[in-house]
Design a protein around this motif. Structure first.
Motif, PDB file in Angstrom:
ATOM      1  N   PHE A  45       0.779  -1.310  -0.054  1.00 18.38           N
ATOM      2  CA  PHE A  45      -0.051  -0.098  -0.098  1.00 18.38           C
ATOM      3  C   PHE A  45       0.685   1.140   0.189  1.00 18.38           C
ATOM      4  O   PHE A  45       1.806   1.333   1.023  1.00 18.38           O
ATOM      5  CB  PHE A  45      -0.958  -0.181   1.246  1.00 18.38           C
ATOM      6  N   VAL A  46       0.695   2.109  -1.093  1.00 20.41           N
ATOM      7  CA  VAL A  46       1.566   3.416  -1.000  1.00 20.41           C
ATOM      8  C   VAL A  46       0.686   4.441  -1.528  1.00 20.41           C
ATOM      9  O   VAL A  46      -0.124   4.376  -2.268  1.00 20.41           O
ATOM     10  CB  VAL A  46       2.656   2.969  -2.517  1.00 20.41           C
ATOM     11  N   VAL A  47       1.218   5.692  -0.783  1.00 19.98           N
ATOM     12  CA  VAL A  47       0.362   6.776  -0.696  1.00 19.98           C
ATOM     13  C   VAL A  47       1.395   7.824  -1.206  1.00 19.98           C
ATOM     14  O   VAL A  47       2.415   8.163  -0.597  1.00 19.98           O
ATOM     15  CB  VAL A  47      -0.313   7.295   0.467  1.00 19.98           C
ATOM     16  N   GLU A  48       0.894   8.884  -2.022  1.00 20.60           N
ATOM     17  CA  GLU A  48       1.886   9.617  -2.766  1.00 20.60           C
ATOM     18  C   GLU A  48       1.026  10.927  -2.604  1.00 20.60           C
ATOM     19  O   GLU A  48      -0.174  10.983  -3.438  1.00 20.60           O
ATOM     20  CB  GLU A  48       2.375   9.431  -3.854  1.00 20.60           C
ATOM     21  N   ASN A  49       1.543  12.079  -1.969  1.00 19.14           N
ATOM     22  CA  ASN A  49       0.482  13.369  -1.989  1.00 19.14           C
ATOM     23  C   ASN A  49       0.477  13.904  -3.159  1.00 19.14           C
ATOM     24  O   ASN A  49      -0.513  14.162  -3.629  1.00 19.14           O
ATOM     25  CB  ASN A  49       1.337  14.182  -0.776  1.00 19.14           C
ATOM     26  N   ALA A  50       1.680  14.038  -3.827  1.00 16.38           N
ATOM     27  CA  ALA A  50       1.572  14.704  -5.339  1.00 16.38           C
ATOM     28  C   ALA A  50       2.802  14.213  -6.041  1.00 16.38           C
ATOM     29  O   ALA A  50       3.922  13.820  -5.500  1.00 16.38           O
ATOM     30  CB  ALA A  50       1.762  16.310  -4.961  1.00 16.38           C
ATOM     31  N   LEU A  51       2.798  14.341  -7.489  1.00 21.63           N
ATOM     32  CA  LEU A  51       3.709  14.180  -8.307  1.00 21.63           C
ATOM     33  C   LEU A  51       4.744  15.303  -8.342  1.00 21.63           C
ATOM     34  O   LEU A  51       4.474  16.498  -7.848  1.00 21.63           O
ATOM     35  CB  LEU A  51       3.392  13.988  -9.628  1.00 21.63           C
ATOM     36  N   HIS A  52       5.961  15.326  -8.780  1.00 23.33           N
ATOM     37  CA  HIS A  52       6.878  16.415  -8.789  1.00 23.33           C
ATOM     38  C   HIS A  52       6.379  17.104 -10.059  1.00 23.33           C
ATOM     39  O   HIS A  52       5.791  16.541 -10.996  1.00 23.33           O
ATOM     40  CB  HIS A  52       8.363  15.615  -9.310  1.00 23.33           C
ATOM     41  N   PRO A  53       6.604  18.569  -9.885  1.00 21.90           N
ATOM     42  CA  PRO A  53       5.963  19.249 -10.884  1.00 21.90           C
ATOM     43  C   PRO A  53       6.577  18.756 -12.330  1.00 21.90           C
ATOM     44  O   PRO A  53       5.608  18.986 -13.236  1.00 21.90           O
ATOM     45  CB  PRO A  53       6.460  20.930 -10.503  1.00 21.90           C
ATOM     46  N   LEU A  54       7.643  18.372 -12.600  1.00 19.95           N
ATOM     47  CA  LEU A  54       8.112  18.147 -14.010  1.00 19.95           C
ATOM     48  C   LEU A  54       7.231  16.839 -14.491  1.00 19.95           C
ATOM     49  O   LEU A  54       7.231  16.799 -15.482  1.00 19.95           O
ATOM     50  CB  LEU A  54       9.656  17.704 -14.031  1.00 19.95           C
ATOM     51  N   ALA A  55       7.023  15.843 -13.528  1.00 17.57           N
ATOM     52  CA  ALA A  55       6.254  14.682 -13.872  1.00 17.57           C
ATOM     53  C   ALA A  55       4.813  15.282 -14.375  1.00 17.57           C
ATOM     54  O   ALA A  55       4.215  14.759 -15.388  1.00 17.57           O
ATOM     55  CB  ALA A  55       6.195  13.749 -12.856  1.00 17.57           C
ATOM     56  N   VAL A  56       4.500  16.108 -13.611  1.00 15.45           N
ATOM     57  CA  VAL A  56       2.940  16.958 -14.008  1.00 15.45           C
ATOM     58  C   VAL A  56       3.181  17.263 -15.506  1.00 15.45           C
ATOM     59  O   VAL A  56       2.189  17.305 -16.336  1.00 15.45           O
ATOM     60  CB  VAL A  56       2.552  17.684 -12.980  1.00 15.45           C
ATOM     61  N   LEU A  57       4.088  18.191 -15.712  1.00 17.51           N
ATOM     62  CA  LEU A  57       4.211  18.989 -16.987  1.00 17.51           C
ATOM     63  C   LEU A  57       4.561  18.033 -18.014  1.00 17.51           C
ATOM     64  O   LEU A  57       3.911  18.039 -19.270  1.00 17.51           O
ATOM     65  CB  LEU A  57       5.533  19.840 -16.842  1.00 17.51           C
ATOM     66  N   ARG A  58       5.201  16.709 -17.645  1.00 23.85           N
ATOM     67  CA  ARG A  58       5.440  15.660 -18.767  1.00 23.85           C
ATOM     68  C   ARG A  58       4.040  14.840 -18.998  1.00 23.85           C
ATOM     69  O   ARG A  58       4.135  14.326 -20.047  1.00 23.85           O
ATOM     70  CB  ARG A  58       6.473  14.608 -18.419  1.00 23.85           C
ATOM     71  N   GLY A  59       3.045  15.118 -18.191  1.00 21.05           N
ATOM     72  CA  GLY A  59       1.777  14.569 -18.260  1.00 21.05           C
ATOM     73  C   GLY A  59       1.702  13.152 -17.765  1.00 21.05           C
ATOM     74  O   GLY A  59       0.894  12.277 -18.136  1.00 21.05           O
ATOM     75  N   GLN A  60       2.362  12.928 -16.993  1.00 23.10           N
ATOM     76  CA  GLN A  60       2.384  11.357 -16.217  1.00 23.10           C
ATOM     77  C   GLN A  60       1.278  11.229 -15.357  1.00 23.10           C
ATOM     78  O   GLN A  60       0.960  12.154 -14.746  1.00 23.10           O
ATOM     79  CB  GLN A  60       3.886  11.336 -15.332  1.00 23.10           C
ATOM     80  N   SER A  61       0.552  10.157 -15.933  1.00 18.92           N
ATOM     81  CA  SER A  61      -0.560   9.854 -15.294  1.00 18.92           C
ATOM     82  C   SER A  61      -0.463   9.000 -13.882  1.00 18.92           C
ATOM     83  O   SER A  61       0.719   8.568 -13.584  1.00 18.92           O
ATOM     84  CB  SER A  61      -1.376   8.763 -16.035  1.00 18.92           C
ATOM     85  N   GLY A  62      -1.466   9.038 -12.882  1.00 17.56           N
ATOM     86  CA  GLY A  62      -1.413   8.216 -11.942  1.00 17.56           C
ATOM     87  C   GLY A  62      -1.282   6.720 -12.193  1.00 17.56           C
ATOM     88  O   GLY A  62      -0.285   6.057 -11.706  1.00 17.56           O
ATOM     89  N   ARG A  63      -1.684   6.121 -13.250  1.00 16.12           N
ATOM     90  CA  ARG A  63      -1.339   4.881 -13.545  1.00 16.12           C
ATOM     91  C   ARG A  63       0.166   4.547 -14.068  1.00 16.12           C
ATOM     92  O   ARG A  63       0.584   3.713 -13.587  1.00 16.12           O
ATOM     93  CB  ARG A  63      -2.261   4.380 -14.721  1.00 16.12           C
ATOM     94  N   GLU A  64       0.565   5.508 -14.742  1.00 17.74           N
ATOM     95  CA  GLU A  64       2.110   5.658 -15.068  1.00 17.74           C
ATOM     96  C   GLU A  64       2.731   5.376 -13.918  1.00 17.74           C
ATOM     97  O   GLU A  64       3.712   4.783 -13.537  1.00 17.74           O
ATOM     98  CB  GLU A  64       2.435   6.546 -16.064  1.00 17.74           C
ATOM     99  N   ARG A  65       2.647   6.575 -12.946  1.00 14.73           N
ATOM    100  CA  ARG A  65       3.191   6.543 -11.825  1.00 14.73           C
ATOM    101  C   ARG A  65       2.993   5.104 -10.704  1.00 14.73           C
ATOM    102  O   ARG A  65       4.055   4.820 -10.360  1.00 14.73           O
ATOM    103  CB  ARG A  65       2.961   7.781 -11.122  1.00 14.73           C
ATOM    104  N   ALA A  66       2.026   4.513 -11.019  1.00 14.32           N
ATOM    105  CA  ALA A  66       1.653   3.620  -9.956  1.00 14.32           C
ATOM    106  C   ALA A  66       2.516   2.329 -10.614  1.00 14.32           C
ATOM    107  O   ALA A  66       3.128   1.476  -9.917  1.00 14.32           O
ATOM    108  CB  ALA A  66       0.298   3.136  -9.977  1.00 14.32           C
TER     109      ALA A  66
END
Length: 164
Positions: A45-66
């Motif tokens: 079980f893993v919880v992440e508050n937020a993605l790094h801003p660069l990951a968001v700019l690259r369009g990384q989805s929650g699924r990709e991060r998971a």
């Protein structure tokens, strides 16, 4: 995209602690311990508050991060290929369940997608404690018939909730 960027940039740690206080994290850990006695699967079980801003700019989805977290934590590296990652991305109110190939061969993806949809609805209503425990129970009920427990087994993955 801009709204998502700012949502991640300004995701405050206190909001995560309010949604998932220490008692909830401990309850999840105990539920995972109890779950793994009933089957040969391994839950993480893993919880992440937020993605790094660069990951968001690259369009990384929650699924990709998971999937990235699944790989980095080696959830795929279990004896029976029975690892399951429950990943919460708080800034996006996103829940992803990633399963190893042994589980995927026995349980259709639609089952996991339906469970994620149900949990997202519960979390939107603020039912973090009950929702998280329900998630572990539902995964237990799913894994037990396909990966029956064989008495004493070693714990291959930590049961503690990982907060990134």
């Amino acid at each position: 995209m801009i709204g998502r960027f700012f949502r991640h940039l300004f995701a405050l740690p206190w909001a995560l602690r309010r949604a998932l206080p220490a008692r909830t994290l401990e309850a999840i850990e105990l539920a995972i311990e109890a779950s793994e006695v009933r089957h040969a699967g391994e839950l993480r079980f893993v919880v992440e508050n937020a993605l790094h801003p660069l990951a968001v700019l690259r369009g990384q989805s929650g699924r990709e991060r998971a999937i990235e977290v699944f790989s980095a934590l080696r959830v795929w590296d279990t004896e029976h290929n029975s690892g399951v990652l429950i990943y919460l991305l708080m800034a996006d109110h996103d829940i992803e369940i990633v399963v190893d190939r042994g589980v995927r061969a026995r349980v259709p993806d639609a089952h996991w997608a339906a469970l994620c949809t149900e949990l997202e609805a519960r979390f939107r209503r603020g039912e973090f404690y009950d929702g998280a425990l329900h998630c572990v129970q539902a995964i237990t009920a799913t894994l037990a018939p396909h990966f029956p427990g064989a008495g004493t087994k070693k714990n291959e993955l930590p049961d503690r909730v990982l907060v990134l």
